[in-house]
Design a protein around this motif. Structure first.
Motif, PDB file in Angstrom:
ATOM      1  N   ASP A 253     -10.216   1.260  24.655  1.00  0.00           N
ATOM      2  CA  ASP A 253     -11.283   1.499  25.626  1.00  0.00           C
ATOM      3  C   ASP A 253     -10.676   1.806  27.006  1.00  0.00           C
ATOM      4  N   PHE A 254     -11.508   2.385  27.857  1.00  0.00           N
ATOM      5  CA  PHE A 254     -10.988   2.858  29.131  1.00  0.00           C
ATOM      6  C   PHE A 254     -10.390   1.745  29.997  1.00  0.00           C
ATOM      7  N   PRO A 255     -11.033   0.586  30.123  1.00  0.00           N
ATOM      8  CA  PRO A 255     -10.446  -0.461  30.965  1.00  0.00           C
ATOM      9  C   PRO A 255      -9.030  -0.857  30.522  1.00  0.00           C
ATOM     10  N   THR A 256      -8.771  -0.822  29.221  1.00  0.00           N
ATOM     11  CA  THR A 256      -7.429  -1.160  28.730  1.00  0.00           C
ATOM     12  C   THR A 256      -6.415  -0.118  29.188  1.00  0.00           C
ATOM     13  N   VAL A 257      -6.804   1.161  29.076  1.00  0.00           N
ATOM     14  CA  VAL A 257      -5.911   2.238  29.508  1.00  0.00           C
ATOM     15  C   VAL A 257      -5.681   2.158  31.020  1.00  0.00           C
ATOM     16  N   HIS A 258      -6.763   1.925  31.741  1.00  0.00           N
ATOM     17  CA  HIS A 258      -6.657   1.860  33.200  1.00  0.00           C
ATOM     18  C   HIS A 258      -5.763   0.686  33.620  1.00  0.00           C
ATOM     19  N   ALA A 259      -5.948  -0.442  32.949  1.00  0.00           N
ATOM     20  CA  ALA A 259      -5.137  -1.620  33.291  1.00  0.00           C
ATOM     21  C   ALA A 259      -3.651  -1.338  33.077  1.00  0.00           C
ATOM     22  N   GLU A 260      -3.346  -0.527  32.056  1.00  0.00           N
ATOM     23  CA  GLU A 260      -1.933  -0.234  31.771  1.00  0.00           C
ATOM     24  C   GLU A 260      -1.296   0.543  32.920  1.00  0.00           C
TER      25      GLU A 260
ATOM     26  N   GLY B 126      -3.203   7.571  38.073  1.00  0.00           N
ATOM     27  CA  GLY B 126      -4.231   8.307  37.332  1.00  0.00           C
ATOM     28  C   GLY B 126      -4.144   8.113  35.825  1.00  0.00           C
ATOM     29  N   ILE B 127      -5.153   8.700  35.170  1.00  0.00           N
ATOM     30  CA  ILE B 127      -5.297   8.572  33.717  1.00  0.00           C
ATOM     31  C   ILE B 127      -5.488   9.972  33.127  1.00  0.00           C
ATOM     32  N   GLY B 128      -4.915  10.200  31.956  1.00  0.00           N
ATOM     33  CA  GLY B 128      -5.168  11.432  31.222  1.00  0.00           C
ATOM     34  C   GLY B 128      -6.585  11.402  30.667  1.00  0.00           C
ATOM     35  N   LEU B 129      -7.395  12.400  31.022  1.00  0.00           N
ATOM     36  CA  LEU B 129      -8.800  12.430  30.595  1.00  0.00           C
ATOM     37  C   LEU B 129      -8.884  12.707  29.094  1.00  0.00           C
ATOM     38  N   ARG B 130      -9.574  11.849  28.346  1.00  0.00           N
ATOM     39  CA  ARG B 130      -9.726  12.000  26.904  1.00  0.00           C
ATOM     40  C   ARG B 130     -11.205  11.897  26.527  1.00  0.00           C
ATOM     41  N   THR B 131     -11.614  12.658  25.517  1.00  0.00           N
ATOM     42  CA  THR B 131     -13.039  12.766  25.183  1.00  0.00           C
ATOM     43  C   THR B 131     -13.671  11.423  24.820  1.00  0.00           C
ATOM     44  N   VAL B 132     -12.907  10.526  24.204  1.00  0.00           N
ATOM     45  CA  VAL B 132     -13.506   9.240  23.808  1.00  0.00           C
ATOM     46  C   VAL B 132     -13.971   8.432  25.013  1.00  0.00           C
ATOM     47  N   HIS B 133     -13.465   8.763  26.177  1.00  0.00           N
ATOM     48  CA  HIS B 133     -13.850   8.005  27.372  1.00  0.00           C
ATOM     49  C   HIS B 133     -14.978   8.666  28.162  1.00  0.00           C
ATOM     50  N   TYR B 134     -15.443   9.838  27.726  1.00  0.00           N
ATOM     51  CA  TYR B 134     -16.486  10.545  28.491  1.00  0.00           C
ATOM     52  C   TYR B 134     -17.692   9.652  28.804  1.00  0.00           C
TER      53      TYR B 134
ATOM     54  N   GLN C 282     -21.009   6.943  32.870  1.00  0.00           N
ATOM     55  CA  GLN C 282     -21.945   5.844  33.132  1.00  0.00           C
ATOM     56  C   GLN C 282     -21.397   4.849  34.153  1.00  0.00           C
ATOM     57  N   GLN C 283     -20.120   4.532  34.049  1.00  0.00           N
ATOM     58  CA  GLN C 283     -19.560   3.442  34.864  1.00  0.00           C
ATOM     59  C   GLN C 283     -18.908   3.916  36.171  1.00  0.00           C
ATOM     60  N   ARG C 284     -18.510   5.174  36.213  1.00  0.00           N
ATOM     61  CA  ARG C 284     -17.818   5.706  37.398  1.00  0.00           C
ATOM     62  C   ARG C 284     -16.734   4.747  37.900  1.00  0.00           C
ATOM     63  N   PRO C 285     -15.772   4.441  37.073  1.00  0.00           N
ATOM     64  CA  PRO C 285     -14.761   3.445  37.451  1.00  0.00           C
ATOM     65  C   PRO C 285     -13.909   3.945  38.626  1.00  0.00           C
ATOM     66  N   PRO C 286     -13.354   3.009  39.398  1.00  0.00           N
ATOM     67  CA  PRO C 286     -12.544   3.395  40.570  1.00  0.00           C
ATOM     68  C   PRO C 286     -11.133   3.835  40.160  1.00  0.00           C
ATOM     69  N   VAL C 287     -11.037   5.023  39.606  1.00  0.00           N
ATOM     70  CA  VAL C 287      -9.743   5.584  39.184  1.00  0.00           C
ATOM     71  C   VAL C 287      -9.273   6.537  40.277  1.00  0.00           C
ATOM     72  N   ASP C 288      -7.957   6.530  40.545  1.00  0.00           N
ATOM     73  CA  ASP C 288      -7.456   7.368  41.633  1.00  0.00           C
ATOM     74  C   ASP C 288      -7.583   8.855  41.326  1.00  0.00           C
ATOM     75  N   TRP C 289      -7.273   9.247  40.080  1.00  0.00           N
ATOM     76  CA  TRP C 289      -7.329  10.676  39.732  1.00  0.00           C
ATOM     77  C   TRP C 289      -7.233  10.850  38.223  1.00  0.00           C
ATOM     78  N   PHE C 290      -7.566  12.057  37.764  1.00  0.00           N
ATOM     79  CA  PHE C 290      -7.487  12.376  36.339  1.00  0.00           C
ATOM     80  C   PHE C 290      -6.638  13.629  36.123  1.00  0.00           C
ATOM     81  N   GLU C 291      -5.946  13.615  35.002  1.00  0.00           N
ATOM     82  CA  GLU C 291      -5.207  14.798  34.548  1.00  0.00           C
ATOM     83  C   GLU C 291      -5.880  15.298  33.275  1.00  0.00           C
ATOM     84  N   ILE C 292      -6.136  16.601  33.208  1.00  0.00           N
ATOM     85  CA  ILE C 292      -6.767  17.173  32.018  1.00  0.00           C
ATOM     86  C   ILE C 292      -5.739  17.981  31.224  1.00  0.00           C
TER      87      ILE C 292
END
Lengths: 325, 279
Positions: free
Chosen positions: A268-275, A24-32, A37-47
């Protein structure tokens, strides 16, 4: 006392039955905008819980949208479980309501205190690790779990001071805390490494000493090397040494949900997700490509240059910026 | 110890004077151990630095135009003073800046000359308006509802219109400023260099639609009318109050039409009720 033991048994069962959510990824406002729009295939989010407890605007709206599609976990920074101030039941009530609203899989915070005498420093301040502080925190964790009607999940924070009054290492304190309260643990592998350098202990010994069956989640993040000590800056890629510890934790049997925190200089979100997806590749036996090693590579000099320009900030706070036409 | 702007040593002295913690600065190692490479004082200073830096960073995000106007050094000095005077008490950073405009109003240096006073009022206006933007952005809203149209208001029989009470959006706020600070804020947020606006009483309505904050300048009488409507007065009472010094009724009727057209286009009313036996 009988009632507490019965509840503890129930909580222990609950901790072991918490789901493995994946990466999962920590949800951050810059990625809203990207996420909506993209609804990426992320397993889960932490807020960050506090950013949504009182929100009746866009942050809450985005969270509700995402909660329809993704599993959500709540991660707090203001519980102040180690403080001598009374627990804030208004705050706890809001946590409980939000958890119900977004069907949060669990609620976590830190083994720390954030203020005293009503003040909130908005920092994760370290505790002395001794019998008195353990008894104090154990009692408060029990009260919180009783109120929330679910196990609390507590994270080891990065720390920068060692108290002379401490009589046990952090891993013993956390292990006994989990044992006595049946709380869950959030193992921040980066924090283990940061604190191991700052407090001169062996991070592998830490991992081998904590009860991994209590761990329900792992945190990964970047840090900054200032030469004499490390700062938990959450502002970059995960260091190679932290990946090694992550792999060790997995080898020791810690097969739980993994989450990446990136809180400053957020790409950007894809970079964070890739990490974070590197974790999956690593556990599948593939090496991290171009590992970021903050010890002894060019990346270290980059860190030190950055440190010289401005002192890096531990655990950056997250603020929701207003959108104005 | 970590919240004294003069640093850890000053914080230790302050703490030992005012509380049960009684240690001298050179006795810090009795409480905080050094590591192999970092002294006790340096270790504690990490937290002292972080306290101001973290909160100042949040204030920069909440008040970007004020930061632009003041420059980072002066802005940071004001923030340090603010945090000393009003340390945060809430679990949420959303409340961190709520007293900043009032703090500036109390402490902003004002010389006797007009320019200095105008500068101070401009800074306070920026802080008030940026804070208001934040409150409207994350406060209660009515995104699910379509605003009342002008036709819906006009559908009320003319004889009953004075008894109409309009229900505004939950997010709607009015604010009066000493200058058009909203234009400066818009430019600063877009990182466009702009002049400090000259003093000119400015009235705005601020509201939220589709989760984005909007604002619209209002004329003095338009502001006065809307203020009364927001206070729950019927249209008859509100219009009568602002019309009491008007002799040009035709002009007033034209103004009323244009105002209500602009307001309903902005969608600032949720609903209306016709009050029986209006006062």
């Amino acid at each position: 006392m009988v009632r507490l033991r019965e509840e503890a048994g129930t909580l222990s069962h609950q901790v072991s039955s918490l789901p493995r959510l994946g990466y999962g990824i920590g949800l951050r406002t810059v990625h809203y905008p990207y996420l909506l729009q993209q609804r990426p295939p992320v397993d889960w989010f932490e807020i960050i819980s506090e950013n949504y407890l009182d929100s009746r605007g866009r942050p809450r709206y985005v969270l509700e949208q995402l909660a329809e599609r993704y599993p959500i976990v709540m991660h707090g920074v203001s519980l102040s479980i180690g403080s001598t101030d009374p627990l804030d039941f208004e705050y706890l009530g809001k946590l409980r309501r939000l958890a119900n609203d977004v069907r949060a899989h669990w609620i976590s915070d830190h083994v720390c205190w954030t203020g005293v005498a009503g003040r909130n420093t908005h920092d994760l301040l370290p505790l002395p690790f001794n019998e008195e502080s353990l008894e104090h925190v154990v009692e408060r964790v029990r009260v919180v779990q009783d109120f929330l009607q679910r196990p609390l999940v507590l994270e080891n924070p990065s720390s920068y001071v060692t108290f002379a009054d401490s009589t046990m290492p952090e891993w013993e304190f956390i292990s006994r805390l989990a044992d006595e309260t049946d709380c869950g643990l959030l193992l921040d592998v980066n924090n283990v490494y940061v604190s191991s350098v700052n407090h001169d202990f062996d991070p592998e010994a830490y991992l081998r000493s904590i009860p991994l069956d209590r761990v329900v989640q792992v945190h990964l993040a970047g840090h900054t090397n200032l030469g004499t000590h490390l700062i938990d800056t959450h502002d970059g890629r995960v260091a190679g040494r932290v990946w090694e510890l992550y792999r060790l934790a997995h080898q020791l049997g810690c097969h739980v949900s993994t989450l990446l925190e990136w809180d400053a200089a957020i790409p950007d979100f894809p970079t964070v997700h890739a990490e974070v997806l590197k974790a999956r590749a690593l556990l599948a036996g593939r090496p991290i490509e171009e590992p970021y090693a903050e010890d002894g590579t060019s990346d270290e000099s980059a860190d030190q240059e950055r440190g010289a320009e401005s002192t890096p900030l531990p655990h950056p706070a997250l603020f929701s910026v207003a959108e104005v036409e | 110890m970590i919240t004294n702007p003069e640093g850890v040593s000053a914080g230790i002295e302050e703490a030992s004077e005012s509380s049960a913690i009684r240690i001298a600065s050179d006795e810090l190692e009795d409480v905080i151990l050094p590591s192999r490479r970092v002294s006790s004082h340096e270790r504690l200073s990490i937290y002292a630095h972080a306290y101001y830096a973290r909160l100042a960073e949040c204030m920069r995000e909440e008040f970007p135009a004020l930061l632009h106007a003041l420059g980072d050094d002066t802005f940071s000095a004001f923030v340090a003073g603010y945090l000393q005077a009003r340390p945060p008490h809430s679990y949420t950073l959303g409340k961190l800046g709520e007293g900043f405009a009032a703090f500036l109003a109390e402490t902003c240096p004002r010389d006797d000359d007009e320019a200095s006073a105008g500068w101070a009022e401009f800074l306070i206006d920026l802080a008030r308006l940026e804070r208001l933007y934040g409150e409207v952005f994350d406060g209660p809203g009515d995104e699910g509802e379509t605003g009342l149209t002008l036709a819906q208001i006009q559908a009320v029989p003319p004889s009953r219109r004075p008894d109409v009470r309009l229900l505004p959006l939950h997010s709607l706020r009015l604010i009066e400023l000493s200058c058009p600070a909203h234009d400066y804020i818009s430019a600063a947020r877009k990182k466009i260099d702009t002049e400090i606006p000259a003093g000119e009483t400015t009235r705005l309505m601020v509201w939220r639609r589709n989760y984005v904050v909007r604002r619209l300048p209002l004329s003095p009488r338009e502001y006065a009318l809307l203020q009364r409507i927001l206070q729950g007065e019927t249209l008859g009472a509100a219009v009568a109050a602002i019309a009491c010094d008007t002799v040009d009724t035709e002009h007033l009727e034209r103004d009323l039409h244009n105002w209500f057209l602009a307001w309903t286009n902005a969608g600032i009313f949720r609903n209306l009720s016709v009050v029986d036996g209006a006062e």
